[in-house]
Design a protein around this motif. Structure first.
Motif, mmCIF file in Angstrom:
data_model
loop_
_atom_site.group_PDB
_atom_site.id
_atom_site.type_symbol
_atom_site.label_atom_id
_atom_site.label_comp_id
_atom_site.label_asym_id
_atom_site.label_seq_id
_atom_site.Cartn_x
_atom_site.Cartn_y
_atom_site.Cartn_z
ATOM 1 N N TYR A 110 0.842 -1.183 0.000
ATOM 2 C CA TYR A 110 0.000 0.000 0.000
ATOM 3 C C TYR A 110 0.879 1.236 0.000
ATOM 4 O O TYR A 110 2.066 1.170 0.312
ATOM 5 N N GLU A 111 0.265 2.357 -0.371
ATOM 6 C CA GLU A 111 0.938 3.648 -0.331
ATOM 7 C C GLU A 111 0.285 4.481 0.752
ATOM 8 O O GLU A 111 -0.941 4.591 0.790
ATOM 9 N N LYS A 112 1.101 5.063 1.605
ATOM 10 C CA LYS A 112 0.579 5.867 2.711
ATOM 11 C C LYS A 112 0.673 7.354 2.391
ATOM 12 O O LYS A 112 1.608 7.800 1.747
ATOM 13 N N ASP A 113 -0.301 8.085 2.892
ATOM 14 C CA ASP A 113 -0.266 9.539 2.928
ATOM 15 C C ASP A 113 -0.603 9.911 4.365
ATOM 16 O O ASP A 113 -1.768 10.086 4.727
ATOM 17 N N VAL A 114 0.438 9.976 5.198
ATOM 18 C CA VAL A 114 0.271 10.155 6.637
ATOM 19 C C VAL A 114 -0.401 11.486 6.952
ATOM 20 O O VAL A 114 -1.226 11.565 7.871
ATOM 21 N N GLU A 115 -0.099 12.521 6.194
ATOM 22 C CA GLU A 115 -0.692 13.836 6.451
ATOM 23 C C GLU A 115 -2.212 13.828 6.298
ATOM 24 O O GLU A 115 -2.910 14.582 6.966
ATOM 25 N N LYS A 116 -2.718 12.966 5.423
ATOM 26 C CA LYS A 116 -4.163 12.889 5.182
ATOM 27 C C LYS A 116 -4.794 11.656 5.828
ATOM 28 O O LYS A 116 -5.978 11.384 5.597
ATOM 29 N N ASN A 117 -4.011 10.890 6.602
ATOM 30 C CA ASN A 117 -4.507 9.643 7.217
ATOM 31 C C ASN A 117 -5.095 8.714 6.170
ATOM 32 O O ASN A 117 -6.152 8.115 6.360
ATOM 33 N N LEU A 118 -4.406 8.575 5.038
ATOM 34 C CA LEU A 118 -4.955 7.906 3.869
ATOM 35 C C LEU A 118 -4.012 6.825 3.365
ATOM 36 O O LEU A 118 -2.789 6.975 3.466
ATOM 37 N N VAL A 119 -4.576 5.748 2.839
ATOM 38 C CA VAL A 119 -3.791 4.716 2.158
ATOM 39 C C VAL A 119 -4.467 4.376 0.828
ATOM 40 O O VAL A 119 -5.686 4.435 0.704
ATOM 41 N N HIS A 120 -3.622 4.033 -0.155
ATOM 42 C CA HIS A 120 -4.072 3.556 -1.466
ATOM 43 C C HIS A 120 -3.537 2.144 -1.624
ATOM 44 O O HIS A 120 -2.378 1.887 -1.304
ATOM 45 N N PHE A 121 -4.372 1.258 -2.146
ATOM 46 C CA PHE A 121 -3.891 -0.076 -2.477
ATOM 47 C C PHE A 121 -4.828 -0.703 -3.488
ATOM 48 O O PHE A 121 -5.941 -0.223 -3.711
ATOM 49 N N ASN A 122 -4.356 -1.753 -4.130
ATOM 50 C CA ASN A 122 -5.131 -2.470 -5.134
ATOM 51 C C ASN A 122 -5.195 -3.941 -4.765
ATOM 52 O O ASN A 122 -4.263 -4.476 -4.169
ATOM 53 N N VAL A 123 -6.289 -4.569 -5.150
ATOM 54 C CA VAL A 123 -6.502 -5.987 -4.904
ATOM 55 C C VAL A 123 -6.891 -6.618 -6.232
ATOM 56 O O VAL A 123 -7.618 -6.006 -7.017
ATOM 57 N N SER A 124 -6.433 -7.828 -6.471
ATOM 58 C CA SER A 124 -6.837 -8.541 -7.678
ATOM 59 C C SER A 124 -8.160 -9.233 -7.423
ATOM 60 O O SER A 124 -8.258 -10.080 -6.528
ATOM 61 N N GLY A 125 -9.173 -8.852 -8.184
ATOM 62 C CA GLY A 125 -10.459 -9.519 -8.102
ATOM 63 C C GLY A 125 -10.471 -10.726 -9.021
ATOM 64 O O GLY A 125 -9.460 -11.052 -9.651
ATOM 65 N N GLU A 126 -11.625 -11.386 -9.106
ATOM 66 C CA GLU A 126 -11.737 -12.542 -9.990
ATOM 67 C C GLU A 126 -11.538 -12.151 -11.444
ATOM 68 O O GLU A 126 -10.980 -12.907 -12.225
ATOM 69 N N ASP A 127 -12.014 -10.961 -11.809
ATOM 70 C CA ASP A 127 -11.950 -10.560 -13.204
ATOM 71 C C ASP A 127 -11.350 -9.174 -13.418
ATOM 72 O O ASP A 127 -10.634 -8.959 -14.367
#
Length: 154
Positions: free
Chosen positions: A25-42
């Motif tokens: 994941y990627e953190k943005d501590v100043e905004k209390n935010l994280v970005h991440f991706n997950v592989s779904g079935e399709d």
């Protein structure tokens, strides 16, 4: 504990939940935010998750990776409303002018103790629901199915 401290504590709990899954994941501590991706079935599932200090909410937003073309936007809006009505947690947000659709799930943490299990539930719920609906929304957007077919799968 003030709003800022509580939001930071919830943010730390979010990070713990992701670390338990060994996810990148990627953190943005100043905004209390994280970005991440997950592989779904399709299709891939994109996550934006943050501890909203002002509203005292854990917020998950999962924008779908496509938009409805202008000629299919009304059908997209109806489908998003219909799908959201069937859900017990979360909803699909639809922007009629853009044709974009996102899944949204929130949980309040005002004066609350938030555990990792709640964050895990929110992530899992988002994964399951987005994975269940994203391919149907995509087929509707591309004209591969009609609105009646989408609605009949509920």
């Amino acid at each position: 504990m003030d709003k800022k401290q509580l939001a930071l504590k919830v943010y730390d709990t979010m990070i713990q939940a992701l670390d338990q899954r060994n996810w990148n994941y990627e953190k943005d501590v100043e905004k209390n935010l994280v970005h991440f991706n997950v592989s779904g079935e399709d299709l891939p599932i994109k996550f934006i998750m943050w501890a909203d200090e002002d509203r005292q909410l854990i917020r998950i937003l999962s924008p779908l990776c496509f938009k409805f073309p202008e000629e299919n936007r009304i059908e997209g809006a109806i489908a998003a409303c219909h799908a959201s009505y069937a859900l017990s947690d979360g909803c699909f947000d639809y922007d009629l002018s853009e044709g974009s659709i996102s899944f949204r799930l929130t949980n309040a943490f005002h004066e609350s103790e938030i555990g990792v299990d709640l964050i895990q539930y929110m992530i899992s719920c988002t994964c399951v629901l987005v994975d269940e609906y994203n391919d149907r929304f995509l087929m509707l957007a591309k004209g591969m199915i009609d609105l009646q077919t989408f609605l009949s799968k509920e």
